[in-house]
Write a protein that holds these residues in place. Structure first.
Motif, PDB file in Angstrom:
ATOM      1  N   ASN A   2       0.740  -1.469   0.181  1.00 46.39           N
ATOM      2  CA  ASN A   2      -0.208  -0.056   0.307  1.00 46.39           C
ATOM      3  C   ASN A   2       0.809   1.070   0.152  1.00 46.39           C
ATOM      4  O   ASN A   2       1.384   1.692   0.786  1.00 46.39           O
ATOM      5  N   CYS A   4       0.305   4.419   0.460  1.00 45.39           N
ATOM      6  CA  CYS A   4      -0.046   5.491   1.620  1.00 45.39           C
ATOM      7  C   CYS A   4       0.613   4.090   2.915  1.00 45.39           C
ATOM      8  O   CYS A   4      -0.281   4.750   4.156  1.00 45.39           O
ATOM      9  N   ASP A   5       1.124   3.504   3.200  1.00 46.19           N
ATOM     10  CA  ASP A   5       1.692   2.649   4.411  1.00 46.19           C
ATOM     11  C   ASP A   5       2.715   1.975   3.678  1.00 46.19           C
ATOM     12  O   ASP A   5       2.919   1.100   3.603  1.00 46.19           O
ATOM     13  N   GLN A   7       5.665   1.981   5.939  1.00 47.50           N
ATOM     14  CA  GLN A   7       6.550   2.656   7.125  1.00 47.50           C
ATOM     15  C   GLN A   7       7.406   1.274   7.122  1.00 47.50           C
ATOM     16  O   GLN A   7       8.520   0.665   7.530  1.00 47.50           O
ATOM     17  N   TYR A  17       2.274  10.321   2.674  1.00 46.79           N
ATOM     18  CA  TYR A  17       1.214  11.001   4.518  1.00 46.79           C
ATOM     19  C   TYR A  17      -0.018  10.977   3.099  1.00 46.79           C
ATOM     20  O   TYR A  17      -0.332  11.414   1.908  1.00 46.79           O
ATOM     21  N   LYS A  21      -5.148   5.640   5.379  1.00 50.28           N
ATOM     22  CA  LYS A  21      -4.137   4.516   5.302  1.00 50.28           C
ATOM     23  C   LYS A  21      -5.321   3.562   3.843  1.00 50.28           C
ATOM     24  O   LYS A  21      -4.662   2.265   3.421  1.00 50.28           O
TER      25      LYS A  21
END
Length: 349
Positions: A2, A4-5, A7, A17, A21
């Motif tokens: 993803n 948006c995720d 990490q 960012y 998410k």
């Protein structure tokens, strides 16, 4: 993966960012590239397919990172994008069809990306695009067919580049364009063909270039032009027909040039002109015939005629011509501007 995720994807040199998410729900993304950035074939670009509803995306490139290309592979997964911004990249060349999949795109900002070359069709076939911002790059030459099939385009900003050559017809497909910013470049010559096709243009900024001369018919292709800015150039000479066909022109800025005189009837076609700035030129003599076509405008309380500088100014008027307007109003205008007003009698045969 993803987008948006990211990490958990610690091997990647990009992080985004998003406003959410949740897969498929994000509409706004700010993506940062750091370290060595990501190569053009990186799998991270395909991860954008997890957020196909994005309408806005901004790419920020850290000072120590790089992005030497437009991320077209990401854009092909984002058909709903309306706003795209890339800043501080090092995109030397924008390739053909770099944004061609973005049929809903409205605002494209590519400021400060060290762009040098715009390839044929590099920004084309974008039916909803309204604003293009290419300011503060290194573009030195603008070829034909860079901007094609952009029927909704209203504003084009190319200020503070290195533009020294605009090929004839480079803007010919931009028939809806209303504002063109070219200030802070290296232009030495413009011709009628430079602006061919810009029939809807209302504002043209050519300030801070290197123009020395305006030829007859230079702006003939701009019948809708309302504001023309040519301040801070090196203008020495203006042909009598340089402003021909500018019937809609209301504001003219010619300050900080080297103009010594204005040809008679230069404003013949500019019957709507109400604001003229000629400050900091080398003007020494002006005849009544110069301003005669617009004198009725200058007598209006909302009009502005700005002429000042270090040179002695003479306003010469034939009495038989000046009798057609208010003597006292005209005298007050030019005395207030620092002119020495001289009236000459008509020469009789």
């Amino acid at each position: 993966m993803n987008v948006c995720d990211l990490q958990s994807e610690q091997h990647l040199n990009m992080f985004c960012y998003c406003d959410t998410k949740t897969i498929g729900n994000a509409t706004d993304a700010n993506c940062w590239l750091f370290n060595n950035g990501e190569p053009e074939d990186s799998p991270v670009w395909n991860s954008f397919k997890t957020q196909r509803h994005l309408t806005k995306i901004i790419f920020h490139i850290r000072a120590v990172s790089i992005l030497p290309y437009v991320p077209t592979r990401a854009f092909k997964h984002l058909p709903k994008l309306k706003t795209v911004e890339i800043v501080y990249a090092n995109i030397e060349t924008v390739e053909a069809f770099a944004f061609a999949n973005l049929t809903l795109l409205q605002d494209l900002a590519l400021t400060r990306n060290r762009i040098v070359n715009l390839k044929k069709f590099s920004i084309s076939f974008l039916p909803d695009l309204k604003v293009i911002t290419l300011g503060e790059n290194r573009i030195g030459e603008l070829n034909r067919e860079v901007f094609v099939s952009l029927p909704s385009l209203r504003k084009l900003y190319m200020e503070r580049n290195n533009l020294s050559l605009i090929h004839e017809g480079a803007f010919s497909a931009l028939y809806s364009l209303e504002e063109l910013e070219l200030h802070g470049n290296q232009l030495t010559v413009i011709t009628r063909q430079t602006f061919r096709g810009l029939r809807s243009l209302r504002r043209l900024d050519l300030s801070s270039n290197l123009l020395t001369y305006l030829a007859d018919g230079t702006f003939m292709e701009l019948p809708s032009l309302e504001e023309l800015i040519i301040e801070r150039n090196a203008l020495e000479s203006i042909d009598p027909g340089a402003l021909a066909n500018l019937e809609a022109l209301t504001k003219l800025y010619l300050a900080q040039n080297y103009i010594r005189t204005l040809p008679p009837n230069i404003f013949e076609d500019c019957r709507s002109l109400r604001f003229i700035s000629l400050r900091d030129n080398s003007l020494h003599t002006v005849t009544y015939q110069v301003f005669q076509p617009i004198m009725h405008n200058l007598l209006n309380s909302t009009a502005y005629l700005i002429i000042d500088g270090k040179y002695c100014l003479l306003f010469i008027c034939m009495l038989n011509l000046c009798a057609s307007i208010s003597y006292y109003k005209m005298l007050a205008i030019f005395v207030s501007l620092g002119f020495i007003v001289i009236f000459l009698t008509t020469i009789r045969e």
